[in-house]
Design a protein around this motif. Structure first.
Motif, short mmCIF file in Angstrom:
data_model
loop_
_atom_site.label_atom_id
_atom_site.label_comp_id
_atom_site.label_asym_id
_atom_site.label_seq_id
_atom_site.Cartn_x
_atom_site.Cartn_y
_atom_site.Cartn_z
N SER A 290 63.73 103.92 -2.46
CA SER A 290 63.53 105.15 -2.52
C SER A 290 62.69 105.61 -3.96
CB SER A 290 64.30 106.09 -2.62
OG SER A 290 64.46 106.31 -0.82
N VAL A 291 63.07 105.32 -4.26
CA VAL A 291 62.61 106.10 -5.69
C VAL A 291 61.32 105.03 -6.11
CG1 VAL A 291 63.71 104.78 -7.88
CG2 VAL A 291 63.43 106.76 -8.22
N PHE A 292 61.18 104.18 -6.43
CA PHE A 292 60.17 103.22 -6.71
C PHE A 292 58.99 104.03 -6.14
CE2 PHE A 292 57.97 99.77 -6.40
CZ PHE A 292 56.81 99.15 -6.42
N ILE A 293 59.20 104.28 -4.43
CA ILE A 293 58.25 104.79 -3.48
C ILE A 293 57.67 106.52 -3.96
CG2 ILE A 293 57.24 105.09 -1.40
CD1 ILE A 293 59.00 103.14 -0.71
N ASP A 294 58.18 106.66 -4.40
CA ASP A 294 58.89 108.30 -4.50
C ASP A 294 57.91 108.69 -6.58
OD1 ASP A 294 59.22 109.01 -2.64
OD2 ASP A 294 61.92 109.86 -3.25
N LYS A 295 58.12 107.50 -7.17
CA LYS A 295 57.83 107.30 -8.69
C LYS A 295 57.36 106.52 -9.54
CE LYS A 295 60.77 111.23 -8.68
NZ LYS A 295 60.58 112.28 -8.89
N LEU A 296 57.02 105.37 -9.30
CA LEU A 296 56.29 104.40 -9.33
C LEU A 296 55.16 103.86 -9.02
CD1 LEU A 296 59.96 101.92 -10.81
CD2 LEU A 296 58.52 103.93 -11.85
N VAL A 297 55.04 103.84 -7.70
CA VAL A 297 54.00 103.23 -7.29
C VAL A 297 52.79 103.75 -7.62
CG1 VAL A 297 52.28 102.99 -5.16
CG2 VAL A 297 55.09 102.26 -5.22
N SER A 298 51.82 102.79 -8.18
CA SER A 298 50.27 103.28 -8.48
C SER A 298 49.48 103.01 -7.13
CB SER A 298 49.98 101.92 -9.22
OG SER A 298 48.49 102.50 -9.82
N TRP A 299 49.13 104.00 -6.97
CA TRP A 299 48.56 103.71 -5.48
C TRP A 299 47.07 103.53 -6.27
CZ3 TRP A 299 50.60 103.56 -1.27
CH2 TRP A 299 52.54 103.67 -1.03
N GLU A 300 46.94 104.11 -7.21
CA GLU A 300 45.76 104.05 -7.76
C GLU A 300 44.73 102.33 -7.79
OE1 GLU A 300 47.24 105.79 -8.96
OE2 GLU A 300 46.28 107.25 -8.96
N ALA A 301 46.52 101.70 -7.92
CA ALA A 301 46.18 100.23 -7.82
C ALA A 301 46.14 99.86 -6.71
CB ALA A 301 47.70 99.17 -8.55
N VAL A 302 46.51 100.20 -5.42
CA VAL A 302 46.70 99.91 -4.80
C VAL A 302 45.34 100.27 -3.26
CG1 VAL A 302 47.82 99.83 -1.96
CG2 VAL A 302 49.25 100.23 -4.27
N SER A 303 44.98 101.31 -4.05
CA SER A 303 43.65 101.43 -3.41
C SER A 303 42.98 100.75 -3.41
CB SER A 303 42.88 103.32 -3.80
OG SER A 303 44.30 103.63 -3.10
N SER A 304 42.60 100.21 -5.27
CA SER A 304 41.07 99.17 -5.74
C SER A 304 41.86 97.60 -5.10
CB SER A 304 41.62 99.07 -7.05
OG SER A 304 40.45 98.36 -7.79
N ARG A 305 43.31 97.60 -5.01
CA ARG A 305 42.77 96.00 -4.88
C ARG A 305 42.85 96.17 -2.82
NH1 ARG A 305 49.44 96.17 -6.09
NH2 ARG A 305 48.98 94.89 -9.01
N LEU A 306 42.54 97.40 -2.18
CA LEU A 306 42.22 97.26 -0.83
C LEU A 306 40.67 97.44 -0.52
CD1 LEU A 306 42.61 97.83 1.90
CD2 LEU A 306 42.61 100.36 2.15
N GLU A 307 40.36 98.32 -1.69
CA GLU A 307 38.21 98.26 -1.61
C GLU A 307 38.03 96.37 -2.24
OE1 GLU A 307 36.61 100.46 -0.61
OE2 GLU A 307 39.02 101.47 0.11
#
Ligand SMILES: [Fe+2]
Length: 311
Positions: free
Chosen positions: A251-268
């Motif tokens: 829970s805390v990993f998703i709430d406080k650590l995930v870099s959504w910018e990195a995820v978006s960049s990988r998707l593109e």
């Protein structure tokens, strides 16, 4: 990360001599979406005397100080997780591939070759764990969390129904992975993998986000998916900070650590790679059809004598 330094009995080659060739277009996990070819450069050493070149993978450090994720992930956890576990995977891999056919291949090639369509060879675990951990450290950042945005959010809502459903599915996958393993968000481009069959182009419905979990070192690269995010659920990732409370860590990993910018960049990057691969597949298919129907252009070179006269 410490560079592998040649010993006093070795002679360094110039850095330009160590650049790995670019990965082939269309390779499902080209660049692992966040590592440039430069970053994939290995430390190579030419020993003095007879020519002998060895290539070794380097332990890459997280892109932040080891105490930067506190208090969510402690410095002590990173000292063990990165400094000992991740390091051991890289060092063991280097020992395993030395003087084998795998030496000199890209990490991704080693992973797919040693996965061996599920009949796992000994090298696989260290190779995949080395890749997984590079990917893991770059999936998170200090001050991470919050919500995804842009195309990533649109795809999440399209493929999972809502952001909340996606988060629930990711949490469930991470919590229910029995024993050691990983939970992933990946972009799926299905390809038929059947002997004597030509892989069809992926249909639109294949291009979607999926949540998957994998045991031990297995990652979605071996299924031809494009990984976008991962949660390490090996106990070494959370036990010092959360003991047996894996759901709290998730829970805390998703709430406080995930870099959504990195995820978006990988998707593109995944979309670009897939589009490039599709164009290449179409071109090959066209060429094959033209060849089969005899429409291929044939260049004719007349015989010419020594004086340049056409015979
Ligand atoms: Fe780990």
């Amino acid at each position: 990360m410490k560079l592998l330094v040649p010993s006093s009995s070795t002679t360094s080659l110039p850095p330009s001599a160590f650049l790995l060739p670019p990965l082939p277009h269309g390779y499902p996990f080209q660049g692992s979406f966040n590592l440039s070819n430069k970053e994939r450069r290995r430390s190579c050493i030419r020993k003095a005397g007879p020519i002998e070149i060895t290539a070794r993978f380097e332990l890459k450090p997280p892109p932040y100080p080891l105490n930067a994720l506190e208090p969510i992930m402690s410095q002590e956890t990173l000292e063990y997780h990165w400094g000992k576990h991740h390091r051991a995977y890289v060092e063991n891999l280097n020992k395993q591939i030395a003087e084998t056919d795998l030496e000199g291949k890209s990490l991704e090639d080693i992973i797919t070759i040693s996965y061996n369509k599920g009949d796992i060879l000994p090298t696989f675990n260290n190779a995949a764990q080395a890749w997984n951990h590079d990917f893991f450290w770059e999936s998170i950042k200090p001050g991470g969390g919050g919500k995804p945005s842009g195309d990533l959010l649109k795809l999440i809502e399209r493929d999972f129904g809502s952001l909340e459903r996606f988060i629930d599915e990711l949490k469930t996958a991470a919590a229910t992975q029995f024993g050691s393993g990983w939970a992933w968000l990946a972009y799926k481009e299905s390809r038929l993998d059947v002997g004597n069959a030509v892989n069809p182009l992926a249909s639109e419905e294949d291009k979607k986000l999926v949540v998957v979990k994998s045991p031990n070192a297995v990652n979605p690269l071996v299924w031809g998916y494009y990984p976008l995010l991962t949660i390490d659920v090996w106990e070494h990732a959370y036990y010092l900070d959360y003991q047996n409370r894996r759901p709290d860590y998730i829970s805390v990993f998703i709430d406080k650590l995930v870099s959504w910018e990195a995820v978006s960049s990988r998707l593109e990057k995944a979309k670009v790679l897939i589009a490039t691969k599709e164009k290449e597949d179409e071109r090959k298919k066209r060429d094959e059809e033209q060849f089969a129907t005899g429409e291929a252009k044939t260049e004719i070179y007349p015989d010419v004598d020594a004086d340049g006269n056409v015979e």
